[in-house]
Design a protein around this motif. Structure first.
Motif, mmCIF file in Angstrom:
data_model
loop_
_atom_site.group_PDB
_atom_site.id
_atom_site.type_symbol
_atom_site.label_atom_id
_atom_site.label_comp_id
_atom_site.label_asym_id
_atom_site.label_seq_id
_atom_site.Cartn_x
_atom_site.Cartn_y
_atom_site.Cartn_z
ATOM 1 N N ARG A 51 0.726 -1.147 -0.443
ATOM 2 C CA ARG A 51 0.080 -0.310 -0.483
ATOM 3 C C ARG A 51 0.924 1.360 -0.231
ATOM 4 N NH1 ARG A 51 -5.505 0.399 3.173
ATOM 5 N NH2 ARG A 51 -5.999 2.485 2.072
ATOM 6 N N ILE A 52 1.809 1.578 0.529
ATOM 7 C CA ILE A 52 2.655 2.590 0.307
ATOM 8 C C ILE A 52 3.765 2.729 -0.299
ATOM 9 C CG2 ILE A 52 5.080 3.355 1.428
ATOM 10 C CD1 ILE A 52 3.720 2.222 3.966
ATOM 11 N N ALA A 55 1.475 4.278 -3.141
ATOM 12 C CA ALA A 55 0.294 5.581 -2.651
ATOM 13 C C ALA A 55 2.488 6.514 -3.371
ATOM 14 C CB ALA A 55 0.720 5.786 -1.231
ATOM 15 N N ASP A 58 2.205 6.811 -6.881
ATOM 16 C CA ASP A 58 0.821 7.850 -6.861
ATOM 17 C C ASP A 58 1.168 9.146 -6.801
ATOM 18 O OD1 ASP A 58 -1.552 9.735 -7.206
ATOM 19 O OD2 ASP A 58 -2.696 7.427 -6.193
ATOM 20 N N VAL A 59 1.924 9.047 -6.050
ATOM 21 C CA VAL A 59 2.805 10.551 -5.154
ATOM 22 C C VAL A 59 3.613 10.760 -6.387
ATOM 23 C CG1 VAL A 59 3.943 12.181 -4.078
ATOM 24 C CG2 VAL A 59 2.548 11.039 -2.799
ATOM 25 N N ASN A 62 2.041 11.565 -9.641
ATOM 26 C CA ASN A 62 0.828 13.144 -9.774
ATOM 27 C C ASN A 62 1.389 14.084 -9.499
ATOM 28 O OD1 ASN A 62 -1.432 11.488 -11.409
ATOM 29 N ND2 ASN A 62 -1.803 9.932 -9.485
ATOM 30 N N ILE A 63 1.700 14.072 -8.341
ATOM 31 C CA ILE A 63 2.192 15.248 -7.481
ATOM 32 C C ILE A 63 3.921 15.708 -7.800
ATOM 33 C CG2 ILE A 63 2.671 16.123 -5.354
ATOM 34 C CD1 ILE A 63 0.865 14.498 -4.257
ATOM 35 N N VAL A 284 5.463 7.605 3.260
ATOM 36 C CA VAL A 284 5.243 7.965 1.420
ATOM 37 C C VAL A 284 5.943 8.767 1.127
ATOM 38 C CG1 VAL A 284 3.751 8.537 -0.149
ATOM 39 C CG2 VAL A 284 2.715 6.760 1.932
ATOM 40 N N VAL B 419 -1.851 1.858 8.534
ATOM 41 C CA VAL B 419 -1.684 2.286 6.627
ATOM 42 C C VAL B 419 -2.925 2.118 6.682
ATOM 43 C CG1 VAL B 419 -0.817 1.530 4.901
ATOM 44 C CG2 VAL B 419 0.765 1.103 6.559
ATOM 45 N N LEU B 424 -2.751 7.615 4.750
ATOM 46 C CA LEU B 424 -1.048 7.340 3.542
ATOM 47 C C LEU B 424 -1.326 8.609 2.878
ATOM 48 C CD1 LEU B 424 -2.133 3.869 1.598
ATOM 49 C CD2 LEU B 424 0.001 4.796 2.680
ATOM 50 N N ILE B 426 -2.070 10.860 1.082
ATOM 51 C CA ILE B 426 -1.784 11.260 0.027
ATOM 52 C C ILE B 426 -2.498 12.949 -0.381
ATOM 53 C CG2 ILE B 426 -2.035 11.336 -3.118
ATOM 54 C CD1 ILE B 426 -2.020 8.073 -2.286
ATOM 55 N N GLU B 434 0.606 21.650 -3.258
ATOM 56 C CA GLU B 434 -0.137 21.800 -4.917
ATOM 57 C C GLU B 434 -0.878 23.158 -4.517
ATOM 58 O OE1 GLU B 434 -1.774 19.494 -7.758
ATOM 59 O OE2 GLU B 434 -0.105 18.281 -7.949
#
Lengths: 520, 520
Positions: A51-52, A55, A58-59, A62-63, A284, B419, B424, B426, B434
């Motif tokens: 899961r980490i 994530a 994802d970060v 997308n970020i 994360v 978790v 997490l 995000i 942002e």
């Protein structure tokens, strides 16, 4: 059965044990040694790790990170990164996964003396110093004073003598040097002069690291020799959490990578301030930042030696103050180390950054539980592990010696328990109970394992209250004080020849007086 | 989003955080609590566990224990044990395996106040005291003096106030009481008068425990009430390692089992002296001895509440002195705890028995790494965990308070990391990077987790060197000293009514003067 063991039955156990202790044991037979396999403490289960990881991807996708310098944008976008409209550099999943395939997993951090080489493959663990403390702590009085170039050199000499401190990363700022070049260059010089162990240092401008590399080439005997065995690594804060590149640090990073110097990719988010207060979120962000750095390094030069340097710090959320000694600190570090093992990366984390200002109960406890958790987490490198106080603001010579013992005891737990026909001891138990004296004192097995299964700290006092009274109440601190004094008076490493030192001094402005580098 | 969190954005983070801290959090929401699930540190792998188990069965079946008393021989041979020609009582594999099926796995150790009940199922962990120290340590001077009945009562009062010390087992010997009955009886009385937490004590003769049970029945409101919620357990050294039964202790054990008192089956072999120096062998002997005790207890009464009390001690093999603070100590205990979990038994081990004579760096470090390893080993009970010095010879009031904080930090590591989608973070990361202020100070998430994810020690000083100087250099010891003074002056538990106390004093010779049990 050894001769010593046989004769012990005649002479009595205690004398034989003392004789055995006098003969030094081969290093690879000792109970602890550098590079033990770590990893028996697992704070995260497999699902949590996944899961980490998801994530993190994802970060990154997308970020991404803000403030990338042009050269960084060039190499990362060429590799598949995407510069978004908001100016952030993002890292698609495929790019990160490709990098994780080709990253260098067989990094060796070399010593000037090869016996101090550190192989970072697998989960082999090494403890060392680090930091940028601005004070030296007087262990007796608790006074804090500004740290100097000579302090740095002295710390190096002390580390050189301590078996369980395996590398020396710059731990104090040379506050006597005002000019940034002088400081960077002389920091490197003082550190490598103090010890033959691997050295880590840092630089604030590309020209400073370029000049330092010239000196390192001289000492190595040429650039090719340096590149074969680079014995200095760069500690590099390429990221300003949350998720912003640091311009100057990135420029220095590029020089190091191209110059064959291993880099510690260091992200030091502070939970609740510069990273999420939630521990999982802090992990994360740390992992995302350091993986971004790894993509960057491998985009510059595939396979360049780099350390996954997740350094998650903790705030006391009541005050915002850093708390390097907390239990949360141990947890965060252990989780990051486990992520490093999940990716099978050369991994380096901090531990032992106690909050206490002096080497007292609080310092010992904070270092003890942090080292026990971190030491068993599966990390390869443990930075900041000795000498630090006040959450990295102070460095104490006596604490180096005390922490060396704490690390030794923790390494004993890392080593674990040997289970085999001999150690299970059924026959020894039978003999003692059915035939024997009813105890194991002075038995052959006891003599044979006293060095191989047991670690003996130098400073810990294990005497009874009565013996302690007779010896005038020695403490671990009083023993450490003697060891520091003895070492400072007598240990001046000479691995850099006088001739080479003269050449260096002729070419560069070395601030550490030569006469401070010899016994009085 | 809570009202506090909303208003914080208007008022500024620090004020809001202080307001939030002022409101006490529900106990089950706090970062740490009694009965957390432990077990993330695994020193033994599955194969090693099985090899140790096989060796244990071998030792029990073929070597067995000497010196069993007739009543023990009767019940154990009736269950399938074999008395060998050499007088040793042996335990065939089938007998041990049958016992492991029927043993009580749902033991609860009750407090006088039910909020202190300890459910020992699974790997729920609790820390407490224990020991038979003969000295009280003056934390300021390092002076050792003989311990008294009043000391024991005072330690109980202190434990009663410390959140992370979950039970109170007798920790000092009442050396002011010369008569063995007086000592046993008054030890029990002083301990249960000092705290509403579960109490452990010990007795040297059957008649002493019988009389004590009478008193416990009175306090409980009858024998049936006592048997419903026995709030005192017996610490019982039924075995003298290696592998010999202890006659008097076994007689007391039988009285406790029949009287409904839970028993801690304690084997305290000292590696290199009374158990093998080889760590694996020491574990084998410990486990064999305590399993023998479990067979014995279950042969007397199937399902009697008992704790698997493997207490492997360590010798410094150079001198033969006990070293309760060593890394080997942590390893041995963790391995025994893992064996307890392998059998799924209510398991109790010692930790924190530091070698240092005073609460200094050495004490902190030894307690820190031992507790971190033991706390994460999967044991249910951690004995000796607070206050002890000089490898169990000294007890220090201030150390109880200091160790309470160390245990708290270690419990934070035991709790692990949550978790989930929220933690997490995000979305929190995205907002801050942002849109947001670029940091997490005073964010909703930071406020919401500051109590649920973080533990705040009472005595640790986390201020910067400058703040510390301004506050006149407080240490964790100086804070602990204040807490001890405040508690000793003011905390006198009144759970045993004055009327009941008068009845007890009318019937028995209570040595603790009543006027020492009230505030001055």
């Amino acid at each position: 059965m050894s001769e010593v063991a046989v004769s012990s039955r005649r002479r009595g156990g205690r004398q034989a044990r003392q004789a055995l202790r006098a003969a030094p044991l081969a290093e690879d037979k000792r109970a602890i040694q550098p590079g033990l396999e770590s990893g028996n403490y697992k704070v995260l289960n497999d699902l949590q790790i996944k899961r980490i990881h998801t994530a993190v991807l994802d970060v990154l996708e997308n970020i991404g990170l803000a403030d990338a310098i042009p050269s960084c944008i060039d190499v990362v976008t060429a590799a598949g990164g995407v510069l978004k409209d908001n100016g952030r550099l993002t890292f698609p999943r495929a790019l990160v996964e490709d990098m994780l395939v080709k990253v260098n997993r067989n990094v060796v951090l070399h010593g000037q003396d090869p016996k101090h080489d550190m192989d970072l493959s697998g989960s082999k663990i090494y403890f060392g110093t680090a930091g940028a403390a601005v004070h030296m702590v007087d262990a007796q009085t608790g006074d804090y004073r500004e740290s100097t170039t000579q302090d740095l050199y002295d710390i190096g000499r002390m580390v050189d003598k301590l078996d369980n401190i395996h590398f020396f990363q710059r731990s104090v700022v040379c506050r006597d040097l005002a000019d940034p070049f002088d400081m960077d260059f002389n920091t490197c010089y003082a550190a490598i002069s103090g010890t033959t162990k691997h050295v880590g240092s840092s630089w604030v401008e590309p020209s400073h690291i370029e000049k330092s590399l010239e000196m390192l080439h001289m000492i190595a005997g040429g650039e090719d020799k340096w590149r074969e065995r680079p014995f200095v690594s760069m500690s590099n804060c390429f990221v300003v959490p949350p998720l912003k590149f640091a311009e100057d640090a990135c420029k220095c990073l590029e020089v190091a990578v191209r110059g064959g110097m291993p880099v510690l990719l260091l992200s030091a988010g502070q939970a609740g301030a510069t990273s999420p207060a939630s521990l999982a979120g802090s992990v994360v962000q740390e992992v995302a930042e350091v993986l971004a750095g790894l993509v960057y390094v491998n985009a510059i030069q595939p396979g360049a030696p780099a350390v996954f340097g997740t350094w998650p710090f903790v705030s006391d959320l009541r005050t915002g103050a850093m708390s390097g000694g907390s239990g949360e600190q141990a947890l965060l570090v252990a989780a990051c180390a486990q992520m490093g093992r999940f990716y099978d990366l050369p991994t380096g984390v901090p531990s032992g950054m106690c909050d206490s200002k002096i080497p007292d109960y609080q310092a010992g406890a904070e270092k003890g539980y942090n080292h026990a958790v971190t030491g068993n987490s599966g990390t390869n490198l443990v930075y900041e592990s000795a000498g630090m106080h006040a959450s990295l603001l102070g460095m104490c010579m006596e604490s180096l010696v005390l922490d060396n013992d704490t690390i030794g005891s923790v390494l004993r737990t890392v080593r674990g328990i040997d289970v085999n026909e001999d150690t299970l001891s059924i026959e020894a138990i039978r003999q003692v109970c059915e035939e024997g004296p009813g105890h194991y004192l002075g038995s052959d097995q006891t003599l044979s394992v006293m060095e191989t299964e047991y670690f003996y700290p130098e400073t810990s006092d294990r005497s009874s209250p009565n013996e302690w009274e007779e010896k005038e109440r020695p403490t671990s601190l009083s023993k450490a004080t003697s060891i520091v004094r003895e070492t400072m008076n007598n240990h001046f490493p000479r691995h850099i020849s006088d001739e080479m030192d003269q050449q260096i001094r002729a070419k560069y402005d070395i601030k550490l007086p030569r006469d401070l580098m010899t016994a009085k």
